[in-house]
Motif scaffolding. Sequence first.
Motif, mmCIF file in Angstrom:
data_model
loop_
_atom_site.group_PDB
_atom_site.id
_atom_site.type_symbol
_atom_site.label_atom_id
_atom_site.label_comp_id
_atom_site.label_asym_id
_atom_site.label_seq_id
_atom_site.Cartn_x
_atom_site.Cartn_y
_atom_site.Cartn_z
ATOM 1 N N ARG A 145 0.833 -1.204 0.000
ATOM 2 C CA ARG A 145 0.000 0.000 0.000
ATOM 3 C C ARG A 145 0.870 1.256 0.000
ATOM 4 N NH1 ARG A 145 -3.202 -1.411 4.934
ATOM 5 N NH2 ARG A 145 -3.457 0.830 5.159
ATOM 6 N N LYS A 146 1.914 1.267 0.836
ATOM 7 C CA LYS A 146 2.815 2.420 0.864
ATOM 8 C C LYS A 146 3.525 2.589 -0.475
ATOM 9 C CE LYS A 146 3.913 2.884 5.762
ATOM 10 N NZ LYS A 146 5.023 2.897 6.738
ATOM 11 N N ALA A 147 3.937 1.488 -1.090
ATOM 12 C CA ALA A 147 4.615 1.558 -2.384
ATOM 13 C C ALA A 147 3.699 2.163 -3.450
ATOM 14 C CB ALA A 147 5.103 0.177 -2.815
ATOM 15 N N ALA A 148 2.428 1.783 -3.437
ATOM 16 C CA ALA A 148 1.469 2.328 -4.410
ATOM 17 C C ALA A 148 1.245 3.820 -4.162
ATOM 18 C CB ALA A 148 0.152 1.560 -4.338
ATOM 19 N N ILE A 149 1.106 4.196 -2.889
ATOM 20 C CA ILE A 149 0.928 5.612 -2.534
ATOM 21 C C ILE A 149 2.150 6.408 -2.970
ATOM 22 C CG2 ILE A 149 0.885 7.199 -0.551
ATOM 23 C CD1 ILE A 149 -1.004 5.122 0.800
ATOM 24 N N ARG A 150 3.328 5.878 -2.688
ATOM 25 C CA ARG A 150 4.587 6.547 -3.052
ATOM 26 C C ARG A 150 4.664 6.736 -4.563
ATOM 27 N NH1 ARG A 150 7.580 2.840 -1.280
ATOM 28 N NH2 ARG A 150 7.695 3.694 0.826
ATOM 29 N N ARG A 151 4.408 5.689 -5.311
ATOM 30 C CA ARG A 151 4.488 5.742 -6.774
ATOM 31 C C ARG A 151 3.542 6.806 -7.336
ATOM 32 N NH1 ARG A 151 2.841 0.928 -7.597
ATOM 33 N NH2 ARG A 151 0.690 1.586 -7.908
ATOM 34 N N ASP A 152 2.301 6.816 -6.864
ATOM 35 C CA ASP A 152 1.307 7.763 -7.380
ATOM 36 C C ASP A 152 1.637 9.207 -6.996
ATOM 37 O OD1 ASP A 152 0.022 5.551 -8.422
ATOM 38 O OD2 ASP A 152 -1.570 5.529 -6.904
ATOM 39 N N ALA A 153 2.045 9.425 -5.743
ATOM 40 C CA ALA A 153 2.363 10.784 -5.290
ATOM 41 C C ALA A 153 3.598 11.320 -6.008
ATOM 42 C CB ALA A 153 2.565 10.807 -3.777
ATOM 43 N N LEU A 154 4.598 10.474 -6.197
ATOM 44 C CA LEU A 154 5.798 10.927 -6.903
ATOM 45 C C LEU A 154 5.508 11.200 -8.374
ATOM 46 C CD1 LEU A 154 8.609 8.762 -5.261
ATOM 47 C CD2 LEU A 154 7.996 11.147 -4.805
ATOM 48 N N ALA A 155 4.591 10.454 -8.958
ATOM 49 C CA ALA A 155 4.201 10.726 -10.352
ATOM 50 C C ALA A 155 3.532 12.100 -10.451
ATOM 51 C CB ALA A 155 3.270 9.627 -10.862
ATOM 52 N N ARG A 156 2.694 12.435 -9.470
ATOM 53 C CA ARG A 156 2.071 13.768 -9.472
ATOM 54 C C ARG A 156 3.127 14.854 -9.307
ATOM 55 N NH1 ARG A 156 -1.489 10.913 -6.210
ATOM 56 N NH2 ARG A 156 -0.793 11.956 -4.316
ATOM 57 N N ARG A 157 4.084 14.616 -8.407
ATOM 58 C CA ARG A 157 5.159 15.595 -8.204
ATOM 59 C C ARG A 157 5.997 15.742 -9.471
ATOM 60 N NH1 ARG A 157 9.762 14.146 -3.945
ATOM 61 N NH2 ARG A 157 10.771 13.330 -5.799
ATOM 62 N N ASP A 158 6.335 14.634 -10.100
ATOM 63 C CA ASP A 158 7.131 14.676 -11.330
ATOM 64 C C ASP A 158 6.409 15.412 -12.454
ATOM 65 O OD1 ASP A 158 9.127 13.200 -10.081
ATOM 66 O OD2 ASP A 158 8.554 11.295 -11.022
ATOM 67 N N ALA A 159 5.078 15.391 -12.428
ATOM 68 C CA ALA A 159 4.288 16.025 -13.487
ATOM 69 C C ALA A 159 4.240 17.551 -13.354
ATOM 70 C CB ALA A 159 2.869 15.459 -13.491
ATOM 71 N N MET A 160 4.651 18.065 -12.213
ATOM 72 C CA MET A 160 4.669 19.520 -12.044
ATOM 73 C C MET A 160 5.692 20.134 -12.993
ATOM 74 S SD MET A 160 4.632 19.932 -7.880
ATOM 75 C CE MET A 160 4.585 21.728 -7.892
ATOM 76 N N SER A 171 12.691 15.641 -8.688
ATOM 77 C CA SER A 171 11.664 16.695 -8.663
ATOM 78 C C SER A 171 11.313 17.126 -7.237
ATOM 79 C CB SER A 171 10.404 16.204 -9.376
ATOM 80 O OG SER A 171 9.862 15.076 -8.714
ATOM 81 N N GLU A 172 12.165 16.798 -6.281
ATOM 82 C CA GLU A 172 11.917 17.090 -4.869
ATOM 83 C C GLU A 172 11.898 18.604 -4.618
ATOM 84 O OE1 GLU A 172 13.353 14.289 -1.428
ATOM 85 O OE2 GLU A 172 15.002 15.557 -2.098
ATOM 86 N N ILE A 173 11.184 18.991 -3.592
ATOM 87 C CA ILE A 173 11.122 20.384 -3.171
ATOM 88 C C ILE A 173 12.533 20.877 -2.826
ATOM 89 C CG2 ILE A 173 10.644 19.800 -0.754
ATOM 90 C CD1 ILE A 173 8.689 22.216 -0.787
ATOM 91 N N ASP A 174 12.815 22.114 -3.156
ATOM 92 C CA ASP A 174 14.128 22.699 -2.903
ATOM 93 C C ASP A 174 14.025 23.627 -1.695
ATOM 94 O OD1 ASP A 174 16.601 23.932 -2.880
ATOM 95 O OD2 ASP A 174 16.550 24.517 -4.992
ATOM 96 N N ILE A 175 14.590 23.188 -0.576
ATOM 97 C CA ILE A 175 14.501 23.961 0.672
ATOM 98 C C ILE A 175 15.797 24.698 1.003
ATOM 99 C CG2 ILE A 175 12.676 22.522 1.639
ATOM 100 C CD1 ILE A 175 15.008 21.262 3.401
ATOM 101 N N ARG A 176 16.692 24.796 0.060
ATOM 102 C CA ARG A 176 17.955 25.493 0.343
ATOM 103 C C ARG A 176 17.744 26.933 0.798
ATOM 104 N NH1 ARG A 176 21.134 23.448 -4.893
ATOM 105 N NH2 ARG A 176 19.044 23.805 -5.695
ATOM 106 N N PRO A 177 16.785 27.694 0.227
ATOM 107 C CA PRO A 177 16.567 29.049 0.771
ATOM 108 C C PRO A 177 16.114 29.026 2.234
ATOM 109 C CG PRO A 177 15.586 28.868 -1.415
ATOM 110 C CD PRO A 177 15.988 27.473 -1.000
#
Length: 190
Positions: A8-23, A58-64
């Motif tokens: 279940r976690k793997a499916a959630i991870r895959r789907d959420a990362l696909a949405r993030r990658d699509a940004m 495609s991870e969020i950039d928190i360097r600032p």
Amino acid sequence: MELDLKERKAAIRRDALARRDAMAEAERIEASLVVCDRVAAAVSASPAVVSGFLPIRSEIDIRPLMMSFADRRARLCVPAIVAGELQFRELVRGAPLEPQGFGTYAPGVEAAILDAELMLVPLAAFDRRRGRVGYGRGYYDRAIAALRAKGMSPLLIGVAFACQEVDAVPMDAHDVPLDMIATEAEIIAR
């Protein structure tokens, strides 16, 4: 039962990362800056040590945001992977970084090892209960448990894009809910 939870976690991870990658890249940059501003405004304290991370893919950039804590005189650290565990090494301007695998970089073995009072935690997915799905190896759960075993209670702030939200994160006994999750849309706190 445990396999079902992992699946279940793997499916959630895959789907959420696909949405993030699509940004779009410009959207990710702007959203990252909004998240950095939100967290900087929400955390009035000046922690002595802040752990962050250097973005991958495609991870969020928190360097600032990390720099805003440095401006408050916080020492910064980022995770290095050592013998399958996270070791938070001090990030100092100009110090060389070494590849850690998974596209990540960290200071070398000569860097000081620090224990964070505030942890900026990456994630793949999250829910309104501040549950988190990470990247599937449990690094942060073990690192947080190790700090708690030392008697520390770091402030845990998950940082992500709003598109990574899911209805419910399945939680296991070792999963640690975060104190706060910040996105470009809002802050979710206890």
